[in-house]
Design a protein around this motif. Structure first.
Motif, short mmCIF file in Angstrom:
data_model
loop_
_atom_site.label_atom_id
_atom_site.label_comp_id
_atom_site.label_asym_id
_atom_site.label_seq_id
_atom_site.Cartn_x
_atom_site.Cartn_y
_atom_site.Cartn_z
N ILE A 114 8.28 5.16 -4.12
CA ILE A 114 8.20 3.83 -4.72
C ILE A 114 7.53 2.91 -3.72
N ILE A 145 0.23 -2.88 -9.86
CA ILE A 145 0.56 -1.57 -9.32
C ILE A 145 1.57 -0.85 -10.22
N SER A 153 4.81 -3.08 -4.50
CA SER A 153 4.87 -1.76 -5.11
C SER A 153 6.31 -1.39 -5.45
N HIS A 207 -10.48 -3.24 2.37
CA HIS A 207 -9.40 -2.37 1.92
C HIS A 207 -8.80 -2.94 0.64
N TYR A 208 -8.67 -2.11 -0.37
CA TYR A 208 -7.96 -2.55 -1.58
C TYR A 208 -6.89 -1.54 -1.93
N ASP A 209 -5.70 -2.11 -2.25
CA ASP A 209 -4.56 -1.30 -2.61
C ASP A 209 -4.57 -1.15 -4.12
N GLY A 210 -4.89 0.05 -4.60
CA GLY A 210 -4.92 0.28 -6.04
C GLY A 210 -3.52 0.18 -6.59
N SER A 211 -2.84 1.31 -6.74
CA SER A 211 -1.44 1.22 -7.12
C SER A 211 -0.66 2.08 -6.15
N SER A 212 -0.95 1.88 -4.88
CA SER A 212 -0.36 2.74 -3.87
C SER A 212 1.07 2.31 -3.57
N CYS A 213 1.78 3.18 -2.83
CA CYS A 213 3.18 2.91 -2.50
C CYS A 213 3.28 2.18 -1.19
N ASN A 214 2.19 1.69 -0.60
CA ASN A 214 2.21 1.02 0.70
C ASN A 214 2.14 1.98 1.86
N ARG A 247 3.21 1.71 -12.19
CA ARG A 247 2.89 3.11 -12.44
C ARG A 247 3.75 3.67 -13.55
#
Lengths: 172, 360, 118
Positions: free
Chosen positions: B64, B41, B356, A12-19, B43
């Motif tokens: 967010i 992250i 994030s 699993h890789y978190d790209g630029s997600s919000c969690n 954005r």
């Protein structure tokens, strides 16, 4: 589910997600949803993994990380984009630092919608991905068998493992 | 003395659910220096205020972070309401408090699970997350979403929950209280857990003050700092912050565990004293002034700032969110200096990093 | 305590020469650094510093014109490096004598200084 013959490992890789999607991916692994009953395990090492789960969209800084993790995974492999951000950028699409969905960097086999994607949807997506994985494995095997019988000197991407069941049949 | 080596830690690392990168300068097994680099992250969502109307912006701000999403929605709405001079109804304020505390419960249980995973106690991780599902069910029943709720709006809240239902929530929370207690006893008393937490990553009160840490990080180092003290809806419930003085990983864990039980009490009191009345006020006009708003997120005090254009348009000129992890990262790099390499995951986890949030 | 932290809205203007002495005084007075951010302007940016003591927050606004640089406050508040590097990467404002300067490698963005007025 009958086509799940092996234990697929997930990275699993978190790209630029919000969690949001990330905690739902983790929730899939915990007792309530428990994907381990299908033999699915979350691994940290891309070289162990069959399925690449990406959450969040891709940006300038992480696109190479995503690409490298993908390249390190052994063939056959499946990419599942989890959540609307990984699909096409979602609510952050207009942000200056967002390039778009994961498919702008690596090929995606399965798209899971939702913001945040529900655990049920994620499991569904992974299971769909496993079907694709089985197809890819079969295709790869056919290709390698063809290469083996045709030009023996041709370099192979991966050694062909004989199916023990087939080997037995041949012996008999 | 050994040779200095630099070990890169992250962005993709088994103990990290989120990408953060640390360059650890190592001498033998000791960390000499840790240099953080973030931005994986980023954005740039604060700039979306130019494209989304101030009422639509709530949806962006909530995203967010999926863990503290409700608090962000409240903080943004609070800042805009402050700037427009809107007073929201008491019932809306009380409902926000309940949802915010439910978010804190789910966030702290989530964190306890990650911590257990970090020190290799997998069954404990599973149990924390199993209990957390009950909280998520309550949130889903009352708001419709598991992680992103979208119930906060400028001028109040979007959904009302009737009083009997709220009492049912309290019963559900009491039903899992014993489960949580037996779980937290393991964190507090198990020898192998204590071995990993006690005396690790000590942050003295002076250092914590100097580095301006917030939230459980500050409270575990003996600083009585909690934005809820200055929030009227919490003052009514007789809120007192939980403070420990050891300043190590164990104290930070203890503060969060204390807050889990405190949150259940706060929800119970809030339900008892729930005022009747409307849940929203009509919002007219545009944001012209500027205002700040602060509240206590599960990870610490957060800061929100909204500024409208002087002539007043549907769009804001600037929206700023400062999240708690932003304040705690400098303290983390200080704590990492001189620790064992094997303790790095513990120290990184006990600040409860939310990357994030930090990068937005 | 019965004060409402969100009822206190204190915004003040500050000049570049006053910045460091003010910040030093605040630090000695036991103030905590809350945050720092940039606000885009036509001719540059406003850098807003927020400090807090006993739940009372004060915001200082410093107008920075294009091409001007700002003295770093990391001498008093070391943890401000996070914000200074962020403002540098997003607004293109230079901070002088910083205790920890990432030289533009803190936030890697697709386009440089996306917040600066074009």
């Amino acid at each position: 589910m009958s086509y799940i013959t092996k234990s697929p490992w997930i990275i699993h890789y978190d790209g630029s997600s919000c969690n949001g999607c990330d905690i739902e991916v983790l929730a899939c692994l915990t007792p309530m949803y428990d994907v381990e009953r299908f033999g699915i395990i979350n691994t940290g090492n891309p070289k162990h993994a069959d399925v690449f789960l990406v959450t969040g969209s891709v940006n300038e800084q992480n696109k190479n990380v995503v690409k490298q993790i993908y390249e390190q995974m052994p063939e056959p492999k499946v990419v599942v984009a989890v959540g609307i951000c990984a699909n096409n950028g979602g609510i952050f699409k207009e942000c200056y630092n967002i390039q778009g969905g994961v498919d702008t960097v690596i090929p995606v086999d399965c798209y899971v919608p939702g913001c945040a994607a529900r655990p049920e949807a994620i499991i569904d997506g992974v299971v769909k991905g496993l079907g694709i994985l089985a197809e890819k494995r079969e295709k790869l095997r056919q290709e390698q068998l063809a290469a083996k019988s045709g030009a023996k000197a041709a370099p192979q991407a991966m050694p062909v493992l004989d199916d023990p069941a087939e080997a037995k049949e041949e012996e008999a | 003395m050994g040779k200095r080596t630099i070990i890169p830690f992250g962005p993709q690392h088994p103990v990290l659910p989120e990408p953060v990168h640390l360059d650890l300068v190592i001498e033998d097994e000791k960390v000499v220096e840790a240099i953080p680099s973030i931005g994986f992250i980023h954005r740039g969502l604060e700039k979306l205020v130019e494209k989304k109307e101030y009422t639509e912006m709530v949806y962006v701000i909530e995203r967010i972070c999926g863990i503290c999403s409700f608090g962000h929605g409240w903080g943004y709405c609070g800042a805009v309401e402050n700037a427009m001079g809107i007073q929201i109804p008491e019932r809306a304020e009380a409902m926000r408090t309940i949802w915010h505390e439910l978010s804190r419960l789910h966030s702290h249980l989530l964190w306890l699970g990650l911590l257990a995973d970090g020190f290799g106690f997998d069954s404990l991780f599973m149990h924390c997350w199993r209990i957390r599902e009950t909280i998520l069910d309550i949130l889903e029943e009352t708001t419709g979403g598991r992680v992103i709720f979208s119930v906060c709006k400028v001028g109040g809240i979007r959904k009302d929950v009737d009083n009997d239902y709220l009492k049912g929530i309290v019963e559900k929370l009491h039903a899992i209280e014993d489960d949580i207690r037996s779980l937290t006893t393991v964190f507090m008393n198990d020898t192998s857990v204590k071995n990993r937490l006690c005396g690790v990553g000590v942050l003295s009160k002076e250092e914590a003050l100097d580095l301006c840490t917030v939230g459980p990080m500050a409270r575990a180092s003996g600083i009585e700092l909690d934005m809820r003290v200055g929030t009227p809806s919490y003052q009514k419930l007789g809120f007192e912050p939980i403070v420990r003085t050891e300043g190590d990983c164990y104290a930070r864990c203890a503060v969060r565990i204390g807050e889990i039980f405190q949150s259940i009490e706060l929800i119970e009191k809030a339900v008892e004293e729930m005022p009747d009345g409307p849940i929203e006020v009509a919002v007219k006009g545009n944001v012209e002034g500027e205002a700040t708003f602060r509240l206590e997120q599960p990870r610490g005090g957060a800061f929100y700032y909204a500024k409208g254009f002087e002539k007043g348009t549907k769009f804001l000129e600037r929206m700023r969110v400062r999240t708690p992890t932003n304040m705690n990262i400098p303290a983390m790099t200080k704590m990492l200096q001189g620790c064992d390499l094997a303790d790095v995951p513990m120290i990184v986890l006990t600040i409860d990093p939310c990357i994030s949030c930090t990068e937005r | 305590m019965d004060k409402n932290i969100n009822a206190i809205q204190d915004f003040r203007e500050i000049t570049a020469s006053e910045l460091l002495p003010t910040v030093r005084n605040l630090k000695e007075g036991g103030y905590r650094f809350v945050q720092m951010c940039g606000i885009t302007q036509d001719d540059g940016a406003i850098v807003m510093y927020s400090f807090d003591k006993d739940y009372e927050m004060t915001n200082y606004k410093l107008h920075v014109k294009d091409g001007e640089s700002v003295e770093s406050i990391t001498g008093s508040y070391w943890n401000a490096f996070v914000y200074e590097n962020e403002v540098h990467d997003l607004f293109g404002i230079e901070f002088l004598h910083s205790a920890l300067d990432f030289h533009g490698n803190f936030f890697k963005t697709a386009e440089p200084t996306p917040w600066k007025k074009k």
